[in-house]
Design a protein around this motif. Structure first.
Motif, PDB file in Angstrom:
ATOM      1  N   ASP A  37       0.831  -1.202   0.000  1.00  0.00           N
ATOM      2  CA  ASP A  37       0.000   0.000   0.000  1.00  0.00           C
ATOM      3  C   ASP A  37       0.870   1.258   0.000  1.00  0.00           C
ATOM      4  O   ASP A  37       1.780   1.380   0.831  1.00  0.00           O
ATOM      5  N   PHE A  38       0.570   2.184  -0.907  1.00  0.00           N
ATOM      6  CA  PHE A  38       1.195   3.512  -0.924  1.00  0.00           C
ATOM      7  C   PHE A  38       2.717   3.424  -0.781  1.00  0.00           C
ATOM      8  O   PHE A  38       3.323   4.143   0.008  1.00  0.00           O
ATOM      9  N   SER A  39       3.319   2.537  -1.542  1.00  0.00           N
ATOM     10  CA  SER A  39       4.751   2.266  -1.428  1.00  0.00           C
ATOM     11  C   SER A  39       5.434   2.434  -2.778  1.00  0.00           C
ATOM     12  O   SER A  39       4.762   2.471  -3.816  1.00  0.00           O
ATOM     13  N   SER A  40       6.760   2.501  -2.770  1.00  0.00           N
ATOM     14  CA  SER A  40       7.502   2.688  -4.017  1.00  0.00           C
ATOM     15  C   SER A  40       8.798   1.887  -4.007  1.00  0.00           C
ATOM     16  O   SER A  40       9.348   1.581  -2.952  1.00  0.00           O
ATOM     17  N   ASP A  41       9.241   1.571  -5.232  1.00  0.00           N
ATOM     18  CA  ASP A  41      10.497   0.855  -5.435  1.00  0.00           C
ATOM     19  C   ASP A  41      10.516  -0.474  -4.668  1.00  0.00           C
ATOM     20  O   ASP A  41      11.399  -0.739  -3.855  1.00  0.00           O
ATOM     21  N   ILE A  42       9.523  -1.300  -4.975  1.00  0.00           N
ATOM     22  CA  ILE A  42       9.353  -2.589  -4.308  1.00  0.00           C
ATOM     23  C   ILE A  42       9.569  -3.712  -5.319  1.00  0.00           C
ATOM     24  O   ILE A  42       9.024  -3.679  -6.421  1.00  0.00           O
ATOM     25  N   LEU A  43      10.347  -4.712  -4.946  1.00  0.00           N
ATOM     26  CA  LEU A  43      10.556  -5.911  -5.752  1.00  0.00           C
ATOM     27  C   LEU A  43       9.942  -7.095  -5.018  1.00  0.00           C
ATOM     28  O   LEU A  43      10.281  -7.361  -3.860  1.00  0.00           O
ATOM     29  N   ILE A  44       9.052  -7.815  -5.715  1.00  0.00           N
ATOM     30  CA  ILE A  44       8.432  -9.032  -5.181  1.00  0.00           C
ATOM     31  C   ILE A  44       8.826 -10.135  -6.147  1.00  0.00           C
ATOM     32  O   ILE A  44       8.315 -10.215  -7.263  1.00  0.00           O
ATOM     33  N   ARG A  45       9.760 -11.008  -5.738  1.00  0.00           N
ATOM     34  CA  ARG A  45      10.379 -11.945  -6.681  1.00  0.00           C
ATOM     35  C   ARG A  45      10.483 -13.359  -6.115  1.00  0.00           C
ATOM     36  O   ARG A  45      10.885 -13.557  -4.962  1.00  0.00           O
ATOM     37  N   ASP A  46      10.125 -14.326  -6.980  1.00  0.00           N
ATOM     38  CA  ASP A  46      10.348 -15.753  -6.715  1.00  0.00           C
ATOM     39  C   ASP A  46       9.676 -16.255  -5.444  1.00  0.00           C
ATOM     40  O   ASP A  46      10.238 -17.063  -4.690  1.00  0.00           O
ATOM     41  N   ASN A  47       8.462 -15.790  -5.192  1.00  0.00           N
ATOM     42  CA  ASN A  47       7.687 -16.244  -4.047  1.00  0.00           C
ATOM     43  C   ASN A  47       6.670 -17.290  -4.489  1.00  0.00           C
ATOM     44  O   ASN A  47       6.288 -17.336  -5.654  1.00  0.00           O
ATOM     45  N   ILE A  48       6.209 -18.099  -3.551  1.00  0.00           N
ATOM     46  CA  ILE A  48       5.167 -19.090  -3.803  1.00  0.00           C
ATOM     47  C   ILE A  48       4.008 -18.793  -2.867  1.00  0.00           C
ATOM     48  O   ILE A  48       4.196 -18.701  -1.640  1.00  0.00           O
ATOM     49  N   ILE A  49       2.821 -18.624  -3.467  1.00  0.00           N
ATOM     50  CA  ILE A  49       1.618 -18.334  -2.684  1.00  0.00           C
ATOM     51  C   ILE A  49       0.559 -19.351  -3.077  1.00  0.00           C
ATOM     52  O   ILE A  49       0.223 -19.479  -4.254  1.00  0.00           O
ATOM     53  N   VAL A  50       0.017 -20.057  -2.084  1.00  0.00           N
ATOM     54  CA  VAL A  50      -1.015 -21.055  -2.334  1.00  0.00           C
ATOM     55  C   VAL A  50      -2.154 -20.823  -1.352  1.00  0.00           C
ATOM     56  O   VAL A  50      -1.945 -20.793  -0.134  1.00  0.00           O
ATOM     57  N   GLY A  51      -3.360 -20.638  -1.904  1.00  0.00           N
ATOM     58  CA  GLY A  51      -4.541 -20.446  -1.071  1.00  0.00           C
ATOM     59  C   GLY A  51      -4.640 -19.033  -0.522  1.00  0.00           C
ATOM     60  O   GLY A  51      -3.699 -18.256  -0.552  1.00  0.00           O
ATOM     61  N   GLY A  52      -5.839 -18.699  -0.067  1.00  0.00           N
ATOM     62  CA  GLY A  52      -6.084 -17.384   0.509  1.00  0.00           C
ATOM     63  C   GLY A  52      -7.055 -16.571  -0.317  1.00  0.00           C
ATOM     64  O   GLY A  52      -7.517 -16.999  -1.380  1.00  0.00           O
TER      65      GLY A  52
END
Length: 167
Positions: free
Chosen positions: A68-83
């Motif tokens: 939220d309301f953020s900058s210069d963020i890297l989200i890499r090579d994650n695993i998300i299951v369910g939710g």
């Protein structure tokens, strides 16, 4: 009123690194849902120059990763299951709807599956990149950039998304 339950919360800071963390059933505290209850495995709010990498979130009640309301963020090579939602960015302030306050967010190489809502999506961003993600079995959208400027969506694999693969 409801409660807020997060496994990881960062607010108003910079240079956060979350790497190789396993988050299981975040927000499952037995309180049940309802009201204004919001739950996240990882929540960044007004965070800059930070990374979430090589982590796993399973069975999150709410959103696995919320930016939220953020900058210069890297989200890499994650695993998300369910939710409820997989990865979500948000930059919409109703007091200033013309501004896009989620800026320079890159989501790459993530695997997101079996999500009740959107797998990877967001609203009111600028310079958003979704590259090389694998999303499947999304109850809403696979990859979605709402009210976003300068979005790049390339090299993704998208399947079984109820309301659209890429919207």
């Amino acid at each position: 009123t409801g409660t807020r339950r997060h496994c990881v919360q960062a607010t108003g800071v910079a240079n956060v690194l979350i790497d190789t963390v396993q988050l299981i059933e975040c927000g499952s505290d037995g309180l049940g849902g309802g009201g204004d209850e919001v739950r996240f495995a990882i929540h960044f709010d007004h965070v800059t120059t930070s990374r979430i990498t090589r982590s796993i979130a399973t069975g999150t009640r709410g959103r696995a990763i919320e930016i939220d309301f953020s900058s210069d963020i890297l989200i890499r090579d994650n695993i998300i299951v369910g939710g409820q939602h997989g990865i979500q960015y948000w930059g919409l302030d109703t007091a200033a709807p013309e501004l896009r306050q989620a800026v320079r967010i890159t989501m790459t190489g993530n695997q997101v599956r079996d999500i009740a809502g959107g797998c990877i999506w967001g609203a009111a961003g600028d310079t958003i990149v979704m590259d090389g993600n694998d999303v499947a079995n999304c109850g809403d959208v696979g990859l979605d950039v709402e009210n976003t400027l300068h979005a790049t969506i390339i090299n993704n694999r998208v399947g079984a998304c109820r309301n659209g693969g890429i919207t």
